[in-house]
Design a protein around this motif. Structure first.
Motif, PDB file in Angstrom:
ATOM      1  N   ARG A   9       4.333  28.434   9.651  1.00 49.55           N
ATOM      2  CA  ARG A   9       5.698  27.938   9.419  1.00 49.55           C
ATOM      3  C   ARG A   9       5.744  27.348   8.009  1.00 49.55           C
ATOM      4  O   ARG A   9       5.631  28.081   7.036  1.00 49.55           O
ATOM      5  N   ASN A  10       5.918  26.030   7.862  1.00 47.43           N
ATOM      6  CA  ASN A  10       5.813  25.369   6.564  1.00 47.43           C
ATOM      7  C   ASN A  10       4.454  24.690   6.474  1.00 47.43           C
ATOM      8  O   ASN A  10       3.977  24.106   7.443  1.00 47.43           O
ATOM      9  N   SER A  34       2.287  30.743   3.919  1.00 43.63           N
ATOM     10  CA  SER A  34       3.057  30.119   4.991  1.00 43.63           C
ATOM     11  C   SER A  34       4.043  31.129   5.559  1.00 43.63           C
ATOM     12  O   SER A  34       4.308  32.184   4.976  1.00 43.63           O
ATOM     13  N   GLY A  35       4.636  30.767   6.699  1.00 42.69           N
ATOM     14  CA  GLY A  35       5.659  31.624   7.264  1.00 42.69           C
ATOM     15  C   GLY A  35       7.006  31.448   6.612  1.00 42.69           C
ATOM     16  O   GLY A  35       7.898  32.291   6.772  1.00 42.69           O
ATOM     17  N   GLN A  36       7.186  30.352   5.836  1.00 37.75           N
ATOM     18  CA  GLN A  36       8.490  30.093   5.232  1.00 37.75           C
ATOM     19  C   GLN A  36       8.353  29.390   3.887  1.00 37.75           C
ATOM     20  O   GLN A  36       8.566  29.984   2.844  1.00 37.75           O
ATOM     21  N   THR A  37       7.989  28.118   3.885  1.00 40.84           N
ATOM     22  CA  THR A  37       7.960  27.305   2.674  1.00 40.84           C
ATOM     23  C   THR A  37       6.618  26.592   2.574  1.00 40.84           C
ATOM     24  O   THR A  37       6.084  26.109   3.570  1.00 40.84           O
ATOM     25  N   GLN A  68       7.970  21.338   2.091  1.00 38.19           N
ATOM     26  CA  GLN A  68       9.374  21.011   2.330  1.00 38.19           C
ATOM     27  C   GLN A  68       9.550  19.502   2.264  1.00 38.19           C
ATOM     28  O   GLN A  68       8.818  18.754   2.920  1.00 38.19           O
ATOM     29  N   ASP A 103      10.573  23.185  -1.585  1.00 38.53           N
ATOM     30  CA  ASP A 103      12.000  23.083  -1.267  1.00 38.53           C
ATOM     31  C   ASP A 103      12.323  21.624  -0.994  1.00 38.53           C
ATOM     32  O   ASP A 103      11.777  21.023  -0.065  1.00 38.53           O
ATOM     33  N   HIS A 125       4.736  32.652  -0.412  1.00 39.92           N
ATOM     34  CA  HIS A 125       5.654  32.019   0.533  1.00 39.92           C
ATOM     35  C   HIS A 125       6.956  32.825   0.530  1.00 39.92           C
ATOM     36  O   HIS A 125       7.468  33.169  -0.538  1.00 39.92           O
ATOM     37  N   PHE A 146      10.104  32.002   1.385  1.00 38.68           N
ATOM     38  CA  PHE A 146      11.372  31.346   1.051  1.00 38.68           C
ATOM     39  C   PHE A 146      11.262  30.530  -0.224  1.00 38.68           C
ATOM     40  O   PHE A 146      12.082  30.674  -1.132  1.00 38.68           O
ATOM     41  N   ASN A 169       3.514  28.432  14.527  1.00 43.52           N
ATOM     42  CA  ASN A 169       4.934  28.084  14.380  1.00 43.52           C
ATOM     43  C   ASN A 169       5.191  26.585  14.255  1.00 43.52           C
ATOM     44  O   ASN A 169       6.283  26.106  14.572  1.00 43.52           O
TER      45      ASN A 169
END
Length: 305
Positions: free
Chosen positions: A81-82, A102-105, A108, A130, A124, A126, A58
């Motif tokens: 996470r990212n 990844s867990g998101q992006t 970033q 980003d 990914h 999201f 995380n």
């Protein structure tokens, strides 16, 4: 550091010991633990296939913040996470990286200037990349198997060249514009897409909301919409030149509430619905140059102004 021995067992220890301008060389292997970079450093992995940075649970695997002139090259980056976060930094180069699962992006970027080159970003939930309030350059990258957005630019400007983006779908908890290969929203400057390939994005290949788009020599296929722009950016005009748009059945090119130049494009669809348009541009008192395009197969209108 700078080829000196003995070295360090942990990358963060080497970063902490380094000073501005140093070069850190990292041998092949898996390095566990998130790292933070706040100096002007060059960090070179032995090879992206064999040198792995594995972030804490995380947490960002790599955070680059409040610095300038950082280069990170030759790593696989893994995070729940990212993968990589860049905050308030300039002159950052991310090159020859593999960022996946990844867990998101994947990457970033906030309030920063970043170049991402010759890298692979996959899986990914999201976005692959980003960026907010930033200047972003993406060159020679492979992006695919993404939920949400391939590249998302908010209050930013940037360029995407020689990059392949594919298989971008709507997320499980979707936003309004999920399923878009490249989204530019409320752009602070022009957004360029050149010599790239965008395919199989659920909603739009290139989508500008209050953004000036310049899309050229790009192949877009199997998206609901090829290129869409709604509302002007700082300049108030978009330029669409020499693209090949295939099997994007709702709109091949749609530009509303901005001036438009649409030249030399080839747009085809073989299975259109009844209410589909090849090229549609419109604005009260707008200036339009729609010339030398080849448009075929659309169900309602080839060109609508």
């Amino acid at each position: 550091i700078n080829g000196e021995v003995p070295g360090f067992a942990h990358l963060q220890d080497a970063i902490n010991a380094a000073v501005d301008g140093d070069v850190i060389s990292v041998c092949s292997g898996t390095y566990s633990g998130s790292v933070v970079i706040e100096n002007s450093l060059t960090i070179l992995g032995d090879a992206s296939a064999t040198t792995v940075l594995e972030g804490d649970v995380n947490e960002m695997a790599v955070t680059i913040r409040q610095t300038e002139d950082v280069k990170l090259q030759g790593f696989t980056v893994a995070s729940t996470r990212n993968g990589i976060a860049v905050e308030d930094a300039t002159g950052v180069v991310l090159e020859d990286l593999v960022v996946s699962d990844s867990g998101q992006t994947g990457i970033q970027v906030e309030r920063s200037e970043v170049r991402i080159a010759v890298s692979t970003l996959t899986v990914h939930p999201f976005a692959a990349i980003d960026a907010e309030e930033s200047i972003l350059e993406v060159d020679g990258c492979e992006i695919g198997d993404i939920q949400g957005y391939g590249i998302r630019l908010v209050e930013s400007e940037g360029s995407v060249t020689d990059t392949n983006i594919s298989d971008v779908t709507i997320a499980d908890d979707p936003g309004d514009d999920d399923g878009t290969c490249i989204l530019a929203q409320d752009a602070s400057g022009p957004v360029f897409v050149d010599r790239s390939t965008l395919s199989t994005c659920t909603r739009v290949g290139v989508y500008g909301l209050n953004a000036d788009l310049s899309v050229s020599d790009t192949a877009i296929s199997d998206c609901a919409n090829g290129i869409a722009g709604i509302g002007p950016g700082p300049v108030g005009a978009s330029t669409i030149l020499g693209n090949i748009v295939g099997e994007c059945p709702l709109f091949g090119v749609f530009l509303a509430a901005q001036d438009a130049t649409v030249q030399g494009n080839v747009l085809t669809v073989t299975d259109p619905g009844d209410n589909t348009y090849g090229i549609a541009v419109g604005q009260d008192d707008g200036v339009f140059d729609v010339t030398d395009n080849e448009v075929s197969g659309y169900g309602r209108t080839g060109i609508w102004i």
